[in-house]
Design an enzyme around this catalytic site. Structure first.
Site, PDB file in Angstrom:
ATOM      1  N   SER A 277       0.822  -1.038   0.090  1.00  0.00           N
ATOM      2  CA  SER A 277      -0.043  -0.137  -0.341  1.00  0.00           C
ATOM      3  C   SER A 277       0.942   0.943  -0.099  1.00  0.00           C
ATOM      4  O   SER A 277       1.802   1.642  -0.522  1.00  0.00           O
ATOM      5  CB  SER A 277      -1.245   0.093   1.070  1.00  0.00           C
ATOM      6  OG  SER A 277      -2.067   0.627   0.985  1.00  0.00           O
ATOM      7  N   ASP A 334      -9.093  -4.756  -5.518  1.00  0.00           N
ATOM      8  CA  ASP A 334      -8.661  -3.840  -4.734  1.00  0.00           C
ATOM      9  C   ASP A 334      -8.005  -2.761  -5.115  1.00  0.00           C
ATOM     10  O   ASP A 334      -7.802  -1.964  -6.224  1.00  0.00           O
ATOM     11  CB  ASP A 334      -7.368  -4.374  -4.135  1.00  0.00           C
ATOM     12  CG  ASP A 334      -6.791  -3.639  -3.136  1.00  0.00           C
ATOM     13  OD1 ASP A 334      -6.838  -2.427  -2.610  1.00  0.00           O
ATOM     14  OD2 ASP A 334      -5.331  -4.049  -2.883  1.00  0.00           O
ATOM     15  N   HIS A 401      -7.950  -5.185   0.164  1.00  0.00           N
ATOM     16  CA  HIS A 401      -6.989  -4.724   0.409  1.00  0.00           C
ATOM     17  C   HIS A 401      -5.264  -5.206   1.264  1.00  0.00           C
ATOM     18  O   HIS A 401      -4.311  -5.220   0.877  1.00  0.00           O
ATOM     19  CB  HIS A 401      -6.235  -3.774   0.420  1.00  0.00           C
ATOM     20  CG  HIS A 401      -5.782  -2.332   0.977  1.00  0.00           C
ATOM     21  ND1 HIS A 401      -4.765  -2.966  -0.819  1.00  0.00           N
ATOM     22  CD2 HIS A 401      -5.038  -1.654   1.349  1.00  0.00           C
ATOM     23  CE1 HIS A 401      -4.142  -1.221  -0.403  1.00  0.00           C
ATOM     24  NE2 HIS A 401      -3.908  -1.032   0.675  1.00  0.00           N
TER      25      HIS A 401
END
Length: 439
Positions: A277, A334, A401
């Site tokens: 991320s 995602d 995610h």
């Protein structure tokens, strides 16, 4: 448990002995296993081989074959041609191995806002891998890294909210250098890992939302698109901001990279930067910084999980010219991998479109570009999908995610025609009622 952009707080379950191959789930059964109806709680990925002797000390790399002279191939020298579809077994194990370095960063971070050590690393450098359940890696952590937010909050805000809300600087990851002779021999070179966690603090949230592009200082070389390299404002701020008491992440990385090159530059050396991320975005910026700052730098490779877009086409062009290799692990379900900004593919406006439709598209592209919102995807992509796994809940954005989801999908991915292997050996269900929920 707090849900944060880029990270679900890691589970605090004790690590299991890695005595089998595949993904180990901690689950609380709500029905018989025949119906596969259970509440998913979390899982650890293991790529270690079966071994009845001292299995608890075996590392993720134990099952991987000796890379030897082929190490550059697995580091992406040929953009992983022929290794992604179907997914090469050795590459799979390397991806999972780097994923566990990121998992260790998550597990080491103090997420508790009531703790006096909030936003710091909970473990010493010498004990971090052991404390987080990664086990023996052959690497030694040589530097802790911190990221500082450049957002300045008004004084009244600090007075009206708990101090943890305005935490400006937090531990973001570490640098680890391979020191074990057997592991160096297996890898074919001395590898240096830079591992970054995802978003965890409130101000990091704020930085993520600063999604307009900004020019990189001192790197305004024009490209064929007449645009120099530009990146997301918030990501650059986290990489370059500093305080009177804390140096910037960029300064910390440069200092450690210079030290490592000076110490080991005469031998085969690689830099592998990995993150999830926000950490994936910072990994890409770090790779850019290394190849820009150091002439004749060793091979730089990025292995990123669930990363957002980072920069424009000029940024991508510079990465390509520098020889930086980027492998983006993307879950098509995602949403984080689809933001920020927009991506327009130029030069191939569909012939089937009318001139009117094409002109509208061109006008929209120009308007968005003037607002500094046109991004470009970088590197090579390994695309996975949560929907292909029978073990994941459907439609859960947080689950899609989560880093553990990515490692689970990598572990099960076979090829584009077989997105998830059905082998019963790849999954082992273990009852673990202490965990209550994902989020």
């Amino acid at each position: 448990m707090r849900l944060v952009f880029g990270a679900v707080r890691p589970f605090t379950t004790p690590p299991l002995p890695k005595s089998s191959v595949g993904v180990h789930y901690y689950a609380a059964s709500t029905a018989t296993t025949k119906t596969k109806s259970f509440a998913l709680r979390g899982f650890e990925v293991s790529c270690s081989s079966l071994n009845k002797h001292d299995s608890s000390k075996r590392s993720v790399s134990d099952q991987s074959a000796k890379l030897g002279k082929r190490w550059m191939e697995f580091q992406g020298i040929n953009n992983w041609e022929g290794l992604l579809d179907p997914l090469d077994h050795n590459l799979r194990c390397e991806i999972l191995r780097y994923g566990q370095f990121v998992e260790a960063a998550y597990r080491s971070f103090d997420f508790d806002p009531s703790s006096p050590t909030y936003a710091t690393c909970r473990h010493t450098r010498s004990s971090l891998f052991a404390q987080t359940g990664v086990g023996e890696t052959g690497y030694k952590i040589t530097r802790n890294l911190r990221a500082t937010c450049g957002v300045q909050l008004p004084s009244w805000f600090n007075m009206a909210h708990p101090s943890w809300v305005s935490t400006q600087s937090g531990w973001i990851g570490y640098v680890a250098v391979c020191q074990d002779k057997e592991e160096i021999a297996r890898l074919g070179r001395r590898d240096v890992v830079i591992a970054y966690r995802g978003t965890a603090t409130c101000l990091e949230w704020v930085e993520n939302l600063r999604a307009t592009l900004t020019e990189l200082p001192n790197h305004g070389d024009p490209t064929e698109n007449r645009k120099g390299p530009m990146v997301e404002s918030g990501f650059l701020s986290l990489y370059t901001s500093r305080t009177a008491t804390c140096r910037s992440l960029q300064e910390m990385v440069r200092e450690e990279i210079a030290r490592v090159i000076e110490m080991y530059g005469d031998e085969p050396l690689s830099f592998t930067i990995t993150g999830h991320s926000l950490g994936a975005a910072l990994a890409t910026l770090t790779a850019y910084d290394i190849t820009t700052t150091y002439e004749n730098a060793p091979m730089v490779t990025v292995i990123s999980f669930g990363g957002p877009r980072v920069g424009n086409r000029g940024f991508r062009a510079h990465l390509e010219r520098s020889g930086t290799r980027i492998l983006r692990i993307v879950n098509s379900d995602d949403v984080i991998t689809k933001v920020p900004g927009f991506v327009f593919k130029h030069g191939d406006v569909a012939c089937k479109q009318s001139n009117h439709v094409a002109s509208i598209r061109g006008w929209m592209s120009k308007c968005v570009e003037e607002m500094q919102w046109v991004y470009a995807d970088v590197g090579q992509e390994l695309r996975l999908s949560s929907r292909e796994s029978p073990y994941l809940p459907k439609g859960d954005m947080a689950t899609c995610h989560d880093l553990k989801t990515y490692l689970h999908l990598v572990n099960g991915f076979v090829s584009s025609t077989c997105p998830f292997g059905s082998s019963s050996q790849s999954v082992q269900l273990i009852s673990h009622p202490r965990e209550n929920a994902w989020v």
